[in-house]
Design a protein around this motif. Structure first.
Motif, PDB file in Angstrom:
ATOM      1  N   GLY A  69       0.792  -1.225   0.000  1.00 55.77           N
ATOM      2  CA  GLY A  69       0.000   0.000   0.000  1.00 55.77           C
ATOM      3  C   GLY A  69       0.817   1.264   0.000  1.00 55.77           C
ATOM      4  O   GLY A  69       0.246   2.357  -0.012  1.00 55.77           O
ATOM      5  N   ARG A  70       2.158   1.179   0.013  1.00 54.04           N
ATOM      6  CA  ARG A  70       2.996   2.383   0.056  1.00 54.04           C
ATOM      7  C   ARG A  70       3.423   2.776  -1.356  1.00 54.04           C
ATOM      8  O   ARG A  70       3.539   1.932  -2.252  1.00 54.04           O
ATOM      9  N   PRO A  71       3.745   4.054  -1.581  1.00 52.06           N
ATOM     10  CA  PRO A  71       4.203   4.509  -2.893  1.00 52.06           C
ATOM     11  C   PRO A  71       5.513   3.833  -3.265  1.00 52.06           C
ATOM     12  O   PRO A  71       6.377   3.611  -2.407  1.00 52.06           O
ATOM     13  N   ILE A  72       5.674   3.536  -4.550  1.00 51.32           N
ATOM     14  CA  ILE A  72       6.867   2.820  -4.987  1.00 51.32           C
ATOM     15  C   ILE A  72       8.131   3.644  -4.786  1.00 51.32           C
ATOM     16  O   ILE A  72       9.204   3.118  -4.522  1.00 51.32           O
ATOM     17  N   GLU A  73       8.036   4.951  -4.891  1.00 53.57           N
ATOM     18  CA  GLU A  73       9.208   5.811  -4.665  1.00 53.57           C
ATOM     19  C   GLU A  73       9.710   5.662  -3.236  1.00 53.57           C
ATOM     20  O   GLU A  73      10.914   5.693  -2.977  1.00 53.57           O
ATOM     21  N   ILE A  79      16.359   2.878  -6.583  1.00 54.43           N
ATOM     22  CA  ILE A  79      16.282   2.699  -8.041  1.00 54.43           C
ATOM     23  C   ILE A  79      15.272   3.644  -8.671  1.00 54.43           C
ATOM     24  O   ILE A  79      14.983   3.551  -9.868  1.00 54.43           O
ATOM     25  N   TRP A  80      14.727   4.565  -7.877  1.00 53.58           N
ATOM     26  CA  TRP A  80      13.636   5.390  -8.390  1.00 53.58           C
ATOM     27  C   TRP A  80      14.075   6.235  -9.584  1.00 53.58           C
ATOM     28  O   TRP A  80      13.354   6.357 -10.572  1.00 53.58           O
ATOM     29  N   GLU A  81      15.251   6.771  -9.559  1.00 57.05           N
ATOM     30  CA  GLU A  81      15.709   7.608 -10.655  1.00 57.05           C
ATOM     31  C   GLU A  81      15.863   6.793 -11.944  1.00 57.05           C
ATOM     32  O   GLU A  81      15.773   7.331 -13.039  1.00 57.05           O
ATOM     33  N   ASP A 101      16.827  -8.459 -18.043  1.00 58.07           N
ATOM     34  CA  ASP A 101      18.064  -8.591 -17.261  1.00 58.07           C
ATOM     35  C   ASP A 101      18.633  -7.217 -16.897  1.00 58.07           C
ATOM     36  O   ASP A 101      19.836  -6.949 -17.019  1.00 58.07           O
ATOM     37  N   LEU A 102      17.765  -6.328 -16.448  1.00 60.45           N
ATOM     38  CA  LEU A 102      18.187  -4.968 -16.098  1.00 60.45           C
ATOM     39  C   LEU A 102      18.763  -4.955 -14.683  1.00 60.45           C
ATOM     40  O   LEU A 102      18.174  -5.511 -13.747  1.00 60.45           O
ATOM     41  N   LEU A 103      19.951  -4.336 -14.527  1.00 56.87           N
ATOM     42  CA  LEU A 103      20.592  -4.224 -13.216  1.00 56.87           C
ATOM     43  C   LEU A 103      19.888  -3.152 -12.393  1.00 56.87           C
ATOM     44  O   LEU A 103      19.844  -1.977 -12.771  1.00 56.87           O
ATOM     45  N   LEU A 104      19.314  -3.563 -11.267  1.00 59.57           N
ATOM     46  CA  LEU A 104      18.648  -2.648 -10.328  1.00 59.57           C
ATOM     47  C   LEU A 104      19.128  -2.985  -8.925  1.00 59.57           C
ATOM     48  O   LEU A 104      18.586  -3.877  -8.259  1.00 59.57           O
ATOM     49  N   PRO A 105      20.200  -2.326  -8.419  1.00 57.92           N
ATOM     50  CA  PRO A 105      20.709  -2.631  -7.069  1.00 57.92           C
ATOM     51  C   PRO A 105      19.676  -2.251  -6.014  1.00 57.92           C
ATOM     52  O   PRO A 105      19.190  -1.117  -5.983  1.00 57.92           O
ATOM     53  N   LEU A 106      19.329  -3.219  -5.160  1.00 52.13           N
ATOM     54  CA  LEU A 106      18.281  -3.005  -4.167  1.00 52.13           C
ATOM     55  C   LEU A 106      18.836  -3.168  -2.767  1.00 52.13           C
ATOM     56  O   LEU A 106      19.686  -4.037  -2.504  1.00 52.13           O
ATOM     57  N   THR A 107      18.301  -2.337  -1.863  1.00 53.26           N
ATOM     58  CA  THR A 107      18.601  -2.504  -0.445  1.00 53.26           C
ATOM     59  C   THR A 107      17.381  -3.152   0.184  1.00 53.26           C
ATOM     60  O   THR A 107      16.386  -2.503   0.494  1.00 53.26           O
ATOM     61  N   ARG A 108      17.424  -4.452   0.328  1.00 52.84           N
ATOM     62  CA  ARG A 108      16.260  -5.184   0.836  1.00 52.84           C
ATOM     63  C   ARG A 108      16.615  -6.144   1.962  1.00 52.84           C
ATOM     64  O   ARG A 108      15.725  -6.729   2.577  1.00 52.84           O
ATOM     65  N   ALA A 223      34.427  -1.839  -4.597  1.00 54.22           N
ATOM     66  CA  ALA A 223      33.821  -2.541  -5.740  1.00 54.22           C
ATOM     67  C   ALA A 223      32.753  -1.640  -6.329  1.00 54.22           C
ATOM     68  O   ALA A 223      32.117  -0.860  -5.605  1.00 54.22           O
ATOM     69  N   THR A 224      32.545  -1.762  -7.644  1.00 58.91           N
ATOM     70  CA  THR A 224      31.627  -0.864  -8.338  1.00 58.91           C
ATOM     71  C   THR A 224      30.627  -1.655  -9.166  1.00 58.91           C
ATOM     72  O   THR A 224      31.001  -2.608  -9.875  1.00 58.91           O
ATOM     73  N   LEU A 225      29.353  -1.244  -9.063  1.00 57.48           N
ATOM     74  CA  LEU A 225      28.310  -1.774  -9.938  1.00 57.48           C
ATOM     75  C   LEU A 225      28.008  -0.709 -10.979  1.00 57.48           C
ATOM     76  O   LEU A 225      27.639   0.413 -10.651  1.00 57.48           O
ATOM     77  N   GLU A 226      28.151  -1.062 -12.223  1.00 60.74           N
ATOM     78  CA  GLU A 226      27.943  -0.094 -13.282  1.00 60.74           C
ATOM     79  C   GLU A 226      26.475  -0.099 -13.687  1.00 60.74           C
ATOM     80  O   GLU A 226      26.085  -0.535 -14.767  1.00 60.74           O
ATOM     81  N   ALA A 227      25.627   0.369 -12.769  1.00 63.21           N
ATOM     82  CA  ALA A 227      24.198   0.471 -13.050  1.00 63.21           C
ATOM     83  C   ALA A 227      23.969   1.649 -13.992  1.00 63.21           C
ATOM     84  O   ALA A 227      24.837   2.509 -14.139  1.00 63.21           O
ATOM     85  N   PRO A 228      22.782   1.688 -14.619  1.00 65.74           N
ATOM     86  CA  PRO A 228      22.532   2.816 -15.529  1.00 65.74           C
ATOM     87  C   PRO A 228      22.776   4.158 -14.859  1.00 65.74           C
ATOM     88  O   PRO A 228      23.575   4.947 -15.311  1.00 65.74           O
ATOM     89  N   LEU A 229      22.137   4.415 -13.782  1.00 62.65           N
ATOM     90  CA  LEU A 229      22.335   5.626 -12.991  1.00 62.65           C
ATOM     91  C   LEU A 229      21.734   5.379 -11.608  1.00 62.65           C
ATOM     92  O   LEU A 229      20.613   4.839 -11.505  1.00 62.65           O
ATOM     93  N   PRO A 230      22.372   5.756 -10.533  1.00 60.33           N
ATOM     94  CA  PRO A 230      23.765   6.213 -10.497  1.00 60.33           C
ATOM     95  C   PRO A 230      24.713   5.027 -10.432  1.00 60.33           C
ATOM     96  O   PRO A 230      24.264   3.905 -10.237  1.00 60.33           O
ATOM     97  N   VAL A 231      26.044   5.235 -10.503  1.00 60.75           N
ATOM     98  CA  VAL A 231      27.021   4.174 -10.333  1.00 60.75           C
ATOM     99  C   VAL A 231      27.117   3.849  -8.846  1.00 60.75           C
ATOM    100  O   VAL A 231      27.300   4.750  -8.013  1.00 60.75           O
ATOM    101  N   ALA A 232      26.964   2.534  -8.505  1.00 62.01           N
ATOM    102  CA  ALA A 232      26.996   2.130  -7.107  1.00 62.01           C
ATOM    103  C   ALA A 232      28.395   1.676  -6.742  1.00 62.01           C
ATOM    104  O   ALA A 232      28.959   0.801  -7.395  1.00 62.01           O
ATOM    105  N   THR A 233      28.958   2.251  -5.711  1.00 62.33           N
ATOM    106  CA  THR A 233      30.294   1.888  -5.247  1.00 62.33           C
ATOM    107  C   THR A 233      30.227   1.655  -3.745  1.00 62.33           C
ATOM    108  O   THR A 233      29.544   2.378  -3.004  1.00 62.33           O
ATOM    109  N   ALA A 234      30.942   0.591  -3.286  1.00 59.74           N
ATOM    110  CA  ALA A 234      30.925   0.253  -1.864  1.00 59.74           C
ATOM    111  C   ALA A 234      32.286  -0.311  -1.483  1.00 59.74           C
ATOM    112  O   ALA A 234      32.973  -0.907  -2.307  1.00 59.74           O
ATOM    113  N   PRO A 235      32.703  -0.116  -0.230  1.00 64.03           N
ATOM    114  CA  PRO A 235      34.000  -0.649   0.215  1.00 64.03           C
ATOM    115  C   PRO A 235      33.953  -2.163   0.395  1.00 64.03           C
ATOM    116  O   PRO A 235      32.916  -2.726   0.730  1.00 64.03           O
TER     117      PRO A 235
END
Length: 949
Positions: A69-73, A79-81, A101-108, A223-235
């Motif tokens: 029931g919550r807004p997707i944003e 990944i909203w952008e 096969d679209l890369l969508l990094p999620l925090t779940r 390490a870097t994930l080359e997602a469409p936007l933005p680029v995800a980078t984490a230690p």
């Protein structure tokens, strides 16, 4: 709703409001979503509030059930952008979207996770507006990541760890390779940030314990994930230390350190991937000392005459020695790319070889098989292939070792022997010249040629096309138009067929010579066109020589202009031509002898049997259809004194002219002995004594007997012949006693004396064994002959013997057949009663019997005709009307009193009522016209027709 996702939601606070206020469009969409097992979600209203089914919930991770029931944003801000432009397009009315096969990094699950999805966004109409968006989605993260990791493992087979990890910085952000150096371990290779001197890893502990450890990483790596936007980078916060160990040894080789991706959990798939990398590196390190030995072995394999090949445990070839490349003419690229080496194996042998190869790779078992390999000259050579499975100390398959030994000479010899035996069987299967010619062409195509032609040389030196065959049915039909014609102009021709005829030597023609041969020797343009359409590639012309004379030519043609003609095929073709020429010559000699023997036998057999007032004779003779020669079967009948009739039948062992001559000798010997008044047994003894005067007397089976109408007897004797049969007027047919030994076996042979009483109108049947042995089942066919007699087949026409033969033979005969039937009449007319089934065949039997009865009563032609008509009409009425299509019977009674024939036909059926068909129903009128007196009695018990004439 309870059938959607079992969660508690404050719908009053939700942007979509309480379910009671939901519009019909939303309810309809949710009805579809809730019943599907496929992950689906509906985003409704201006804020695109999420309503999802149970299959979608696992994708949310820890965000379920909060997300309902919550807004997707609000649910997926990370990944909203990326996905917002897709929503905007659908809401504007641009139509549905699709992403694969679209890369969508999620925090779940508490960290930013590398995720891939295939999904579509589709509009949900609410009146004329887009009220919401429907999404069907499947997560493909496992597939995409597994394919990437598989590519890394394959790359390690040909590239260094440093090169591979540089391109796989997500799964392997950095690496360190430590190898044993005595009691210590030293760094040999690294990737990612340069190794620092103070890096501390539990290398010795992991290497000796052979157990991996996950530790915190002291390296400042990302390490870097080359997602469409933005680029995800984490230690990179942790690393895994993996042992390097060789199978079969207790000494450690070293350890591999790999930084762990911050975007993936260290699950079973990730851990197995890293373990495979370490195992691959360990195998290469352990194999290094063996490389020098392997190079030495390969150098040695290059000087042996066999082909040698090695393959990995997956069955993929890794190495061929020099002999392979020298024999096949293939380059390394042609050999290894797309496993091109397999194409060098003959197509007919490839499947069996590959199955054995796969079984060895799969089960680790040895194998040996024979197959043909194509050489650089495009000829196939037979090899014996043996493969041995090499295993490590633990029993695991590590390599396949295969050798191929040239066995072509032995195999070709076996093929020649097998083909020679096959040719013998085929060419001996018939002596029919036309069939033989066709069989020769069948042996040639497609075994040795794409098409072939066989020509014969006539007495006036003309070549005639006798038989053709083409592997293409339509082209075969065109070639067949040449059969029976002379298409080669012999004249002054010096090339092709004329050359082969003169030299009696085979001629191998390349493409140019084949075209030349047709152009020079075939004057008719239409004939040349037929040959050109058939295909003028390369050819072989072989002479057909038999008994020292050239009888014709055999042409074998391959359509491919580059097709080679091996020496072995020439040798086999010449052997085939030699045997074919002899077989065809024998066939034509046989045909001439067959015609002579057939004419002679027909001339020797009686063309007409004698007539007798109390005996009706019929005969049938059929020459063999399947056997190679006409036999010596005969039948005979001649009158003796006192109204007696002598009959005989016999079968000479063997075929052809000799059998025909022996048949005539035996038949005449029986006649001469019978005319001296000897008994049947004495007659056979006298004939046997005459035959035994020959140096090599023929063996003959025979029956000779005498019919005596005055005594109503048949006295006979048998010389090993099939037993005669007797079909009485009333009762069942049976076989009479036979016995005795054949004529021509013993000089003083004794033959049995037999006598049987003959009831009026009974039929005596003599026959040769071809009638009951044509199907190679003597018992069954003997029973069928009795069935035919019981069905009174012989009483359906004046050709009684012929009718029996036609009825009994339900297959082609394999021997000559002679049949002699004799029906015995009483001396005076006697009262007769016949009961037969009410069927059309019975009417035929009755008419035949009545004509015989009229003959006994000596009624004369006119009264005989009236009697047959009267009885025939009465019986026909009973058959057609009495039983109304059911089963029944009728009785015919005949008597001769006071110069009149009294007849009666009785049935027990019920005739049809009403007026007859105006086109039918004239039977009773005919009966009245044909008889002197006529009475018709109908009752509930049946109908009786009585008449006198």
């Amino acid at each position: 709703p309870s059938d959607f996702v079992s969660v508690t939601v404050d719908w009053q606070a939700s942007p979509v409001g309480p379910p009671s206020a939901w519009p019909q469009a939303l309810r309809g969409a949710l009805s579809i979503v809730s019943q599907s097992r496929f992950p689906m979600v509906v985003m409704w209203g201006p804020q695109l509030a999420m309503l999802y089914n149970a299959s979608y919930a696992p994708m949310l991770g820890s965000k379920h059930p909060w997300a309902m029931g919550r807004p997707i944003e609000e649910v997926w801000p990370e990944i909203w952008e990326t996905i917002r432009p897709m929503f905007d397009g659908v809401l504007r009315g641009d139509g549905a979207t699709f992403s694969e096969d679209l890369l969508l990094p999620l925090t779940r699950n508490g960290f930013l996770e590398e995720c891939y999805f295939t999904f579509s966004f589709s509009p949900i109409a609410d009146g004329t507006e887009v009220g919401g968006i429907f999404c069907a989605v499947v997560e493909t993260s496992r597939k995409v990541i597994a394919e990437r990791r598989l590519r890394v493992l394959h790359a390690l087979e040909s590239r260094s760890l440093r090169e591979v990890t540089a391109e796989s910085h997500v799964d392997i952000p950095f690496s360190r390779l430590y190898l044993a150096n005595g009691a210590d371990f030293s760094l040999r290779e690294s990737s990612g940030p340069p190794a620092a001197a103070n890096e501390a890893w539990p290398i010795a502990e992991v290497a000796h314990a052979r157990r991996a450890q996950v530790v915190e990483s002291p390296i400042a790596a990302t390490a870097t994930l080359e997602a469409p936007l933005p680029v995800a980078t984490a230690p990179v916060e942790s690393a895994i230390v993996l042992p390097l160990a060789a199978a079969g040894t207790r000494n450690p080789l070293g350890a591999l350190v790999v930084g762990l991706s911050p975007f993936s959990a260290l699950d079973d798939a990730y851990r197995r991937f890293l373990e495979l990398i370490s195992a691959r590196i360990a195998a290469e390190i352990a194999a290094a000392p063996v490389m020098e030995n392997e190079r030495a072995l390969r150098t040695l394999s290059d000087v042996v005459p066999q082909i040698i090949c090695t393959a990995g445990p997956d069955g993929n070839a890794e190495y061929f020695n020099r002999r392979w490349f020298e024999f096949t003419g293939l380059s390394e690229a042609e050999t290894f790319e797309a496993e091109g080496w397999r194409n060098a194996i003959h197509p007919d042998d490839r499947e069996a070889f590959e199955e054995a190869w796969r079984a060895t790779a799969r089960e680790g078992s040895d194998f040996a098989t024979e197959a043909r390999i194509r050489g650089r000259d495009k000829e196939y050579v037979w090899f014996l292939m043996r493969a041995v499975a090499l295993r490590d100390v633990a029993g695991a398959l590590v390599r396949l070792f295969c050798t191929a030994t040239d066995i072509d000479e032995r195999k070709r010899h076996e093929e020649r022997e097998a083909f020679s035996a096959h040719v013998s069987d085929v060419l001996s299967s018939t002596l029919d010249a036309r069939a033989l010619l066709q069989k020769v062409t069948e042996l040639c195509v497609p075994a040795f040629a794409d098409w072939c032609q066989l020509q014969s040389l006539s007495s006036d030196d003309e070549l005639t096309v006798e038989a053709v065959r083409h592997r293409d049915s339509k082209l075969h039909e065109r070639l067949e138009s040449l059969v029976g014609r002379s298409v080669v102009a012999m004249g002054g021709a010096v090339f092709g067929s004329p050359h082969v005829l003169r030299t009696e030597q085979s001629l191998v023609l390349d493409h140019a010579a084949t075209v030349r041969g047709v152009a020079e020797n075939v004057p008719d343009a239409g004939d040349r066109a037929i040959y050109e359409a058939a295909g003028l590639g390369t050819a072989l012309i072989v002479p057909l020589v038999a008994r020292g004379r050239t009888r014709g030519t055999l042409h074998l043609v391959n359509i491919d202009p580059a097709s080679p003609r091996s020496g072995i095929s020439v040798e086999i073709a010449e052997e085939l031509a030699r045997r074919a020429a002899l077989a065809i010559d024998n066939s034509r000699l046989y045909e001439r002898e067959h015609r002579v023997a057939t004419a002679l036998q027909h001339a020797m057999l009686p063309a007409k049997l004698p007539s007798h007032p109390k005996i009706e004779l019929s005969y049938a003779y059929r020459p063999a259809e399947r056997e190679s020669r006409v036999g010596g079967d005969w039948y005979d009948a001649f009158g003796l004194s006192n109204g007696r009739m002598a009959i005989s039948i016999g079968d000479v062992a063997g075929h052809g002219l000799e059998a025909s001559v022996a048949m005539n000798e035996a038949r005449q010997a029986l006649r001469l002995s019978a005319l001296e008044g000897l008994s049947p047994a004495q007659t056979l003894r006298r004939a046997n004594a005459a035959l035994m005067l020959d140096e090599e007397p023929p063996m003959i089976t025979a029956i000779y007997g005498v019919i005596d109408p005055e005594r109503s007897t048949f006295r006979y004797s048998c010389a090993g012949h099939p037993s005669p049969a007797l079909a009485p007027f009333l009762g069942r047919a049976r076989y009479l006693e036979g016995g005795g030994i054949p004529l021509g076996v013993e000089r003083d042979a004794q033959f049995p004396s037999r006598e049987v009483s003959l009831l009026p109108f009974s039929t005596l049947l003599l026959y040769t064994d071809g009638l009951i042995e044509f199907d190679r089942n003597l018992e069954r066919e003997s029973a069928r002959l009795l069935d035919a007699l019981n069905a009174r087949v012989h009483d359906m026409s004046s050709d009684g013997a012929g009718a029996l033969v036609r009825n009994v033979l339900n297959n082609r005969q394999i021997d000559d057949i002679a049949v002699l039937a004799a029906t015995i009449f009483p001396l005076q007319p006697i009262p007769i009663e016949i009961k037969l089934p009410a069927s059309p065949s019975s009417a035929t039997i009755v008419r035949r019997f009545v004509s015989r009865y009229a003959r006994v009563a000596q009624l004369g032609a006119e009264r005989s005709f009236d009697l047959v008509i009267a009885v025939g009409e009465a019986v026909a009425n009973a058959v057609e009307h009495a039983y109304r299509g059911g089963e029944g019977a009728f009785v015919l009674r005949l008597d001769y009193r006071g110069g009149e024939v009294i007849g009666e036909v009785e049935d027990v059926g019920t005739w049809r009522e009403g007026r007859p068909n105006p086109e039918r129903g004239r039977g009773l009128s005919i009966l009245r016209a044909a008889t002197r007196r006529f009475e018709l009695h109908r009752g509930s018990g049946g109908t009786t027709v009585t008449f006198a004439l």
